[in-house]
Design an enzyme around this catalytic site. Sequence first.
Site, mmCIF file in Angstrom:
data_model
loop_
_atom_site.group_PDB
_atom_site.id
_atom_site.type_symbol
_atom_site.label_atom_id
_atom_site.label_comp_id
_atom_site.label_asym_id
_atom_site.label_seq_id
_atom_site.Cartn_x
_atom_site.Cartn_y
_atom_site.Cartn_z
ATOM 1 N N ASP A 223 0.823 -1.215 0.000
ATOM 2 C CA ASP A 223 0.000 0.000 0.000
ATOM 3 C C ASP A 223 0.861 1.270 0.000
ATOM 4 O O ASP A 223 1.965 1.276 0.538
ATOM 5 C CB ASP A 223 -0.906 -0.033 1.246
ATOM 6 C CG ASP A 223 -2.037 0.962 1.142
ATOM 7 O OD1 ASP A 223 -2.302 1.461 0.029
ATOM 8 O OD2 ASP A 223 -2.658 1.258 2.175
ATOM 9 N N HIS B 261 2.893 3.364 -8.872
ATOM 10 C CA HIS B 261 2.770 1.921 -9.147
ATOM 11 C C HIS B 261 4.032 1.425 -9.859
ATOM 12 O O HIS B 261 4.541 0.357 -9.561
ATOM 13 C CB HIS B 261 1.528 1.627 -9.990
ATOM 14 C CG HIS B 261 0.245 2.029 -9.315
ATOM 15 N ND1 HIS B 261 -0.011 1.724 -7.990
ATOM 16 C CD2 HIS B 261 -0.844 2.712 -9.759
ATOM 17 C CE1 HIS B 261 -1.208 2.204 -7.662
ATOM 18 N NE2 HIS B 261 -1.723 2.816 -8.716
ATOM 19 N N LEU C 189 10.609 -20.741 -4.061
ATOM 20 C CA LEU C 189 9.522 -19.892 -3.553
ATOM 21 C C LEU C 189 8.241 -20.050 -4.377
ATOM 22 O O LEU C 189 8.266 -20.007 -5.601
ATOM 23 C CB LEU C 189 9.975 -18.424 -3.608
ATOM 24 C CG LEU C 189 8.913 -17.382 -3.238
ATOM 25 C CD1 LEU C 189 8.601 -17.431 -1.740
ATOM 26 C CD2 LEU C 189 9.355 -15.979 -3.646
HETATM 27 C C1 FPP Z 1 -1.766 0.153 -3.488
HETATM 28 O O1 FPP Z 1 -1.360 1.510 -3.426
HETATM 29 C C2 FPP Z 1 -1.158 -0.523 -4.619
HETATM 30 C C3 FPP Z 1 -1.814 -1.051 -5.703
HETATM 31 C C4 FPP Z 1 -3.293 -0.990 -5.833
HETATM 32 C C5 FPP Z 1 -1.100 -1.669 -6.843
HETATM 33 C C6 FPP Z 1 0.122 -2.494 -6.524
HETATM 34 C C7 FPP Z 1 0.865 -2.718 -7.776
HETATM 35 C C8 FPP Z 1 2.204 -2.703 -7.935
HETATM 36 C C9 FPP Z 1 3.158 -2.548 -6.828
HETATM 37 C C10 FPP Z 1 2.761 -2.853 -9.341
HETATM 38 C C11 FPP Z 1 3.250 -4.149 -9.832
HETATM 39 C C12 FPP Z 1 2.952 -5.333 -9.043
HETATM 40 C C13 FPP Z 1 2.984 -6.635 -9.446
HETATM 41 C C14 FPP Z 1 2.982 -7.675 -8.417
HETATM 42 C C15 FPP Z 1 2.984 -7.066 -10.853
HETATM 43 P P1 FPP Z 1 -2.464 2.654 -3.522
HETATM 44 O O2 FPP Z 1 -2.601 3.060 -4.952
HETATM 45 O O3 FPP Z 1 -3.730 2.196 -2.879
HETATM 46 O O4 FPP Z 1 -1.784 3.792 -2.686
HETATM 47 P P2 FPP Z 1 -2.546 4.960 -1.871
HETATM 48 O O5 FPP Z 1 -3.296 4.286 -0.753
HETATM 49 O O6 FPP Z 1 -1.431 5.814 -1.376
HETATM 50 O O7 FPP Z 1 -3.434 5.664 -2.825
#
Ligand code: FPP
Length: 239
Positions: free
Chosen positions: A15, A32, A126
Amino acid sequence: MSLNHMPKHVAIIMDGNGRWAKKRLFPRTSGHRAGIKSVRQAIEYAVEHKIERLTLFAFGRENWQRPQEEVDTLMRLFSEVLVKELPMLKENNVCLNVVGDRSRLCAEVLDNMKITESQTLSNTGLQLNIAIDYSGQWEIVEAAKSIVKAVQDGSLGINDISEEIFSRHLQTNITQPVDLFIRTSGEQRISNFMNWQLSYAEFYFCSKMWPDFRKKDFQAAIDSFLKRKRRFGKTDEQL
Ligand code: FPP
């Protein structure tokens, strides 16, 4: 002093990508992108420390409600990462399994997912689960439907339904419970993630945003886990 063994199954809510980007006046999607480096770090740490299973929450069922542009970027990113990281996964003997509802994913994501899954299928190191279009409640409802069908067709008796049988009907078929749950960004909730498998997990909340998460932060979570006494309902004397 360690009171615990290394966790076998670690699950992470990655997050804070949006907030990381906002603080830098970047678009949310750049958060992201920056988060991919942390994904690599988490996988490498798990491989180096012989953790058996790592589950990463990449996209929840509720995330479809985000702005279309962000959803599209995330889908593109998943597709890209699944291909780009294939050599790294192979090199590290990692077996990838994408968990969640595949019915709403676009063909490109699905194709790349299947390629990476099939090419890492026989890897014995893993076990990496990436949760996409996943929610814990959805998974439990799907398991309930599958159990009802089995009872209706006579292959399962009502009195045979147990926690063990229920686990086996989970769509993601992750019967291994989570030992350690990590969430970055300082938020302290599970957000519909692995509700069933987290029943006896130890929780660790890290204040860093996901793009800043490094191996040393994973190590801090492990250090905290190793100091905890897990009683699973028993008394100290019984342990
Ligand atoms: C949450 O942060 C994160 C996500 C919804 C996306 C996670 C994706 C990645 C790390 C990219 C690639 C991953 C893989 C495994 C292929 P948020 O957007 O909710 O952050 P915020 O709460 O600060 O808005």
